[in-house]
Every structure is written in structure tokens, then in C-alpha cells.
Design a protein around this motif. Structure first.
Motif, PDB file in Angstrom:
ATOM      1  N   TRP A  50     103.100  54.451 -47.397  1.00  0.00           N
ATOM      2  CA  TRP A  50     102.903  55.740 -46.725  1.00  0.00           C
ATOM      3  C   TRP A  50     103.799  56.773 -47.394  1.00  0.00           C
ATOM      4  O   TRP A  50     104.940  56.486 -47.728  1.00  0.00           O
ATOM      5  CB  TRP A  50     103.287  55.641 -45.253  1.00  0.00           C
ATOM      6  CG  TRP A  50     102.358  54.804 -44.443  1.00  0.00           C
ATOM      7  CD1 TRP A  50     102.315  53.437 -44.401  1.00  0.00           C
ATOM      8  CD2 TRP A  50     101.340  55.262 -43.564  1.00  0.00           C
ATOM      9  NE1 TRP A  50     101.332  53.022 -43.549  1.00  0.00           N
ATOM     10  CE2 TRP A  50     100.715  54.126 -43.012  1.00  0.00           C
ATOM     11  CE3 TRP A  50     100.904  56.529 -43.187  1.00  0.00           C
ATOM     12  CZ2 TRP A  50      99.661  54.217 -42.109  1.00  0.00           C
ATOM     13  CZ3 TRP A  50      99.858  56.612 -42.280  1.00  0.00           C
ATOM     14  CH2 TRP A  50      99.246  55.471 -41.758  1.00  0.00           C
ATOM     15  N   GLU A  71      98.042  68.186 -40.960  1.00  0.00           N
ATOM     16  CA  GLU A  71      96.939  67.381 -40.425  1.00  0.00           C
ATOM     17  C   GLU A  71      95.655  67.650 -41.202  1.00  0.00           C
ATOM     18  O   GLU A  71      94.875  66.726 -41.463  1.00  0.00           O
ATOM     19  CB  GLU A  71      96.756  67.647 -38.936  1.00  0.00           C
ATOM     20  CG  GLU A  71      97.874  67.039 -38.104  1.00  0.00           C
ATOM     21  CD  GLU A  71      97.794  67.398 -36.636  1.00  0.00           C
ATOM     22  OE1 GLU A  71      98.248  66.577 -35.825  1.00  0.00           O
ATOM     23  OE2 GLU A  71      97.294  68.487 -36.290  1.00  0.00           O
ATOM     24  N   GLU A  76      99.474  62.439 -40.566  1.00  0.00           N
ATOM     25  CA  GLU A  76      99.533  62.174 -39.129  1.00  0.00           C
ATOM     26  C   GLU A  76     100.955  62.419 -38.654  1.00  0.00           C
ATOM     27  O   GLU A  76     101.904  61.964 -39.296  1.00  0.00           O
ATOM     28  CB  GLU A  76      99.179  60.713 -38.842  1.00  0.00           C
ATOM     29  CG  GLU A  76      97.831  60.279 -39.340  1.00  0.00           C
ATOM     30  CD  GLU A  76      97.645  58.771 -39.230  1.00  0.00           C
ATOM     31  OE1 GLU A  76      98.392  58.107 -38.470  1.00  0.00           O
ATOM     32  OE2 GLU A  76      96.774  58.254 -39.923  1.00  0.00           O
ATOM     33  N   THR A  78     104.279  61.742 -36.497  1.00  0.00           N
ATOM     34  CA  THR A  78     104.853  60.584 -35.825  1.00  0.00           C
ATOM     35  C   THR A  78     105.009  60.935 -34.347  1.00  0.00           C
ATOM     36  O   THR A  78     104.791  62.068 -33.935  1.00  0.00           O
ATOM     37  CB  THR A  78     106.200  60.183 -36.450  1.00  0.00           C
ATOM     38  OG1 THR A  78     107.080  61.301 -36.413  1.00  0.00           O
ATOM     39  CG2 THR A  78     106.014  59.720 -37.885  1.00  0.00           C
ATOM     40  N   ASN A  81     106.999  64.039 -33.578  1.00  0.00           N
ATOM     41  CA  ASN A  81     106.761  65.171 -34.481  1.00  0.00           C
ATOM     42  C   ASN A  81     107.963  65.499 -35.358  1.00  0.00           C
ATOM     43  O   ASN A  81     108.134  66.630 -35.774  1.00  0.00           O
ATOM     44  CB  ASN A  81     106.304  66.419 -33.727  1.00  0.00           C
ATOM     45  CG  ASN A  81     104.927  66.270 -33.139  1.00  0.00           C
ATOM     46  OD1 ASN A  81     104.176  65.373 -33.516  1.00  0.00           O
ATOM     47  ND2 ASN A  81     104.580  67.125 -32.218  1.00  0.00           N
ATOM     48  N   ALA A  84     105.753  63.714 -40.691  1.00  0.00           N
ATOM     49  CA  ALA A  84     104.302  63.600 -40.843  1.00  0.00           C
ATOM     50  C   ALA A  84     104.075  62.640 -41.998  1.00  0.00           C
ATOM     51  O   ALA A  84     104.728  62.752 -43.043  1.00  0.00           O
ATOM     52  CB  ALA A  84     103.686  64.960 -41.136  1.00  0.00           C
ATOM     53  N   ARG A  86     101.249  60.039 -44.389  1.00  0.00           N
ATOM     54  CA  ARG A  86      99.886  59.886 -44.879  1.00  0.00           C
ATOM     55  C   ARG A  86      99.787  58.551 -45.608  1.00  0.00           C
ATOM     56  O   ARG A  86     100.622  58.249 -46.467  1.00  0.00           O
ATOM     57  CB  ARG A  86      99.543  61.023 -45.819  1.00  0.00           C
ATOM     58  CG  ARG A  86      98.165  60.944 -46.383  1.00  0.00           C
ATOM     59  CD  ARG A  86      97.859  62.106 -47.260  1.00  0.00           C
ATOM     60  NE  ARG A  86      96.525  61.925 -47.783  1.00  0.00           N
ATOM     61  CZ  ARG A  86      95.838  62.865 -48.386  1.00  0.00           C
ATOM     62  NH1 ARG A  86      96.359  64.055 -48.548  1.00  0.00           N
ATOM     63  NH2 ARG A  86      94.642  62.625 -48.839  1.00  0.00           N
TER      64      ARG A  86
END
Length: 93
Positions: A50, A71, A76, A78, A81, A84, A86
Motif C-alpha cells: 500500500w 478519494e 481510501e 484510514t 482520517n 490516506a 492506496r
């Protein structure tokens, strides 16, 4: 992070382990193209590699407008917030 391939990838990207958070180890870069942001790679045995971003200041929530942009780019948030992420894939390639 136990995978030798993961370690080779991180070394090639110039990433070094800088901090550990409750959800696991995050490998962060000291400097990135966006000021005040950290970039990291993490490896999960079930899904693979990731790539993620987080504000440089620890435990800072990502602003809603930035999160919306991320987004749209396939990231995405976590649960809190703070980051983030991918999915890159199961292999280094």
C-alpha cells in the motif's frame, strides 16, 4: 516488514522507517513533493503493498477537500482520517 522484496523496494525509493502507529509500521519519507506531507509504503500479508500519504504533523486529520481529491485518485481514508492509502498490489512490480 518481513519481506526482503519489500525492503529492497523501500531502499530503492529512499524510504526509511520513521514511526510506528497503532495500526502497524509505516515507512515514511522525510521529504516529498508536497510541503508538510509524508509518504509511506506499508505491506499487509493479505493484500500486499500500500502507498499512503499523511500530514507531517502526527495525528492531524486530512482536510475534507484534500480527502475528496485523494478519494478521486483511488485512495481510501484510514479510520481516523490521519492517513490516506492506496493499494499497489501483491508484488513489488
Amino acid at each position: 516488514m518481513t519481506s526482503p522484496q519489500a525492503r529492497d523496494l523501500l531502499d530503492a525509493l529512499g524510504l526509511a522507517e520513521k514511526r510506528r502507529v497503532a495500526s502497524g509500521r509505516y515507512v515514511t519519507a522525510n521529504i516529498g513533493p508536497a510541503e508538510n506531507w509524508l509518504y509511506f509504503v506499508t505491506y499487509r500479508t493479505r493484500s500486499g503493498f500500500w502507498f499512503g500519504v499523511c500530514p507531517r504533523k502526527a495525528q492531524t486529520k486530512i482536510r475534507a477537500d484534500v480527502l475528496t481529491f485523494l478519494e478521486k485518485e483511488g485512495f481510501e481514508p484510514t479510520s481516523r482520517n490521519f492517513e490516506a492509502i492506496r493499494l499497489v498490489g501483491k508484488t513489488v512490480q
